[in-house]
Design a protein around this motif. Sequence first.
Motif, mmCIF file in Angstrom:
data_model
loop_
_atom_site.group_PDB
_atom_site.id
_atom_site.type_symbol
_atom_site.label_atom_id
_atom_site.label_comp_id
_atom_site.label_asym_id
_atom_site.label_seq_id
_atom_site.Cartn_x
_atom_site.Cartn_y
_atom_site.Cartn_z
ATOM 1 N N UNK A 154 0.856 -1.054 -0.014
ATOM 2 C CA UNK A 154 0.124 -0.028 0.076
ATOM 3 C C UNK A 154 1.020 1.227 -0.183
ATOM 4 N N UNK A 155 1.696 1.371 -0.921
ATOM 5 C CA UNK A 155 2.804 2.328 -0.667
ATOM 6 C C UNK A 155 2.857 3.175 -2.149
ATOM 7 N N UNK A 156 1.971 2.700 -2.776
ATOM 8 C CA UNK A 156 2.048 3.542 -4.274
ATOM 9 C C UNK A 156 1.331 4.995 -4.392
ATOM 10 N N UNK A 157 1.591 5.670 -5.212
ATOM 11 C CA UNK A 157 1.203 7.062 -5.630
ATOM 12 C C UNK A 157 -0.339 7.170 -5.303
ATOM 13 N N UNK A 158 -0.889 8.013 -4.872
ATOM 14 C CA UNK A 158 -2.494 8.329 -4.647
ATOM 15 C C UNK A 158 -2.778 8.783 -6.071
ATOM 16 N N UNK A 159 -4.186 8.663 -6.500
ATOM 17 C CA UNK A 159 -4.789 9.183 -7.555
ATOM 18 C C UNK A 159 -6.069 9.982 -7.027
ATOM 19 N N UNK A 160 -6.789 9.309 -6.156
ATOM 20 C CA UNK A 160 -7.879 10.060 -5.681
ATOM 21 C C UNK A 160 -7.985 9.578 -4.281
ATOM 22 N N UNK A 161 -8.551 10.680 -3.313
ATOM 23 C CA UNK A 161 -8.827 10.243 -1.769
ATOM 24 C C UNK A 161 -9.851 11.077 -1.646
ATOM 25 N N UNK A 162 -10.676 10.423 -0.552
ATOM 26 C CA UNK A 162 -11.915 10.831 -0.071
ATOM 27 C C UNK A 162 -12.261 10.755 1.119
ATOM 28 N N UNK A 163 -12.546 11.823 1.950
ATOM 29 C CA UNK A 163 -12.830 11.413 3.488
ATOM 30 C C UNK A 163 -14.286 11.110 3.664
ATOM 31 N N UNK A 164 -14.425 10.262 4.757
ATOM 32 C CA UNK A 164 -15.865 10.331 5.448
ATOM 33 C C UNK A 164 -15.715 10.331 6.859
ATOM 34 N N UNK A 165 -16.691 10.893 7.611
ATOM 35 C CA UNK A 165 -16.677 10.923 9.001
ATOM 36 C C UNK A 165 -17.022 9.455 9.555
ATOM 37 N N UNK A 166 -16.445 8.888 10.644
ATOM 38 C CA UNK A 166 -16.662 7.740 11.195
ATOM 39 C C UNK A 166 -17.860 7.639 11.999
ATOM 40 N N UNK A 167 -17.873 8.741 12.569
ATOM 41 C CA UNK A 167 -19.085 9.123 13.805
ATOM 42 C C UNK A 167 -19.293 7.732 14.796
ATOM 43 N N UNK A 168 -20.406 7.333 14.850
ATOM 44 C CA UNK A 168 -20.646 6.150 15.954
ATOM 45 C C UNK A 168 -20.760 4.887 15.133
ATOM 46 N N UNK A 169 -20.404 4.644 13.799
ATOM 47 C CA UNK A 169 -20.528 3.540 13.037
ATOM 48 C C UNK A 169 -19.705 2.365 13.613
ATOM 49 N N UNK A 170 -20.031 1.176 13.368
ATOM 50 C CA UNK A 170 -19.345 -0.107 13.787
ATOM 51 C C UNK A 170 -18.804 -0.482 12.476
ATOM 52 N N UNK A 171 -17.973 -1.513 12.390
ATOM 53 C CA UNK A 171 -17.420 -1.843 11.409
ATOM 54 C C UNK A 171 -18.056 -2.433 10.215
ATOM 55 N N UNK A 172 -19.267 -2.903 10.505
ATOM 56 C CA UNK A 172 -20.352 -3.519 9.328
ATOM 57 C C UNK A 172 -20.934 -2.157 8.815
ATOM 58 N N UNK A 173 -21.248 -1.118 9.172
ATOM 59 C CA UNK A 173 -21.881 0.071 8.620
ATOM 60 C C UNK A 173 -20.833 0.841 7.930
ATOM 61 N N UNK A 174 -19.702 0.915 8.499
ATOM 62 C CA UNK A 174 -18.592 1.672 7.773
ATOM 63 C C UNK A 174 -18.085 1.121 6.580
ATOM 64 N N UNK A 175 -18.010 -0.314 6.792
ATOM 65 C CA UNK A 175 -17.814 -1.259 5.458
ATOM 66 C C UNK A 175 -18.669 -0.991 4.312
ATOM 67 N N UNK A 176 -19.706 -1.024 4.492
ATOM 68 C CA UNK A 176 -20.872 -0.648 3.514
ATOM 69 C C UNK A 176 -20.684 0.703 3.108
ATOM 70 N N UNK A 177 -20.753 1.776 4.054
ATOM 71 C CA UNK A 177 -20.471 3.034 3.348
ATOM 72 C C UNK A 177 -19.169 3.304 2.562
#
Length: 320
Positions: A154-177
């Motif tokens: 996971x060291x390669x050059x970045x092409x696109x990058x977009x952030x999301x707030x985690x909030x109170x999500x668990x892994x299942x919900x955050x995974x789907x988002x």
Amino acid sequence: MSRLKVAFAGTPEFARVALEAIAAAGHEVVLVLSQPDRPAGRGMKLQASPVKQCAVANGWPVAQPRSLRLDGKYPDEAVIGRDALQKAAPDVMVVAAYGLILPQWVLDLPTHGCLNIHASLLPRWRGAAPIHRAIEAGDAETGITIMQMDAGLDTGDMLLREAVDIGSDNTARLHDRLAALGGRMIVEALANLGGLTRTPQPAEGVTYANKVEKHEAQIDWTQPAEAIVRRVRAFDPFPGANSPLDGETVKLWTAHAVPAGAPAAPGTILAVSDTGVAVAAGHAGNAGVMLTELQRPGGKRLPVADFLRGFDLKPGQVFG
């Protein structure tokens, strides 16, 4: 860029979402690589990965080598993978949670190389479990990085990058988002292939998201309440946070921090009601943990009111 010939390498549900998005955008899926079928379920029957199931349903060719290293443990399977890729002659290869390291010959084969959909804001959380580790660490945000792959982890050059707030999500919900976001972003990347700016990852802020092991799921009640709550969220749905109680291992699925009141030994049940089971934690901030969804061995995940009908918990009992 117009319709592309895309090879795709991925295994779990996160990758399946991206594969379907690529096909829906009109690109030609010329080959799908996925991990070999694994035993699953109570009968431990061989089960195809979500990505393979998607490929079979759509009539796309599939290869499942255990390795792509021509000089590795399974050279015959690697040769089969190489021949399939050469025959497919992809313009680009998209990789998402594949589970195998790609040797240099794979990176060099597609005309436009290999793009990776990674579920973190690189360089934070390189590695196998970026969603779990972001929640466990208490990060406020995470996201998706589309990366031009190189031979590193996971060291390669970045092409696109977009952030999301985690909030109170668990892994299942955050995974789907993040899966949905990854699908949208890889379609955007393919539409602009060749015109995206390659940004090297900064050397500062590198962290590694080690694979989650089952033994990590047992709760250490001497930890502060917020850390325990984050671990419960991070390990839902796998491997499921748990704690021993009266000879049983109880899974803890939903929890939040509450004021603990009078000090008590970590793991001590402080109060029991139909709305939750309050448990003492480490005393940083004098907070405890309120458990609101639990599961006995062999049982179902239950809201606490239903759980208590079959498991009589009392103040003074001690988890762990």
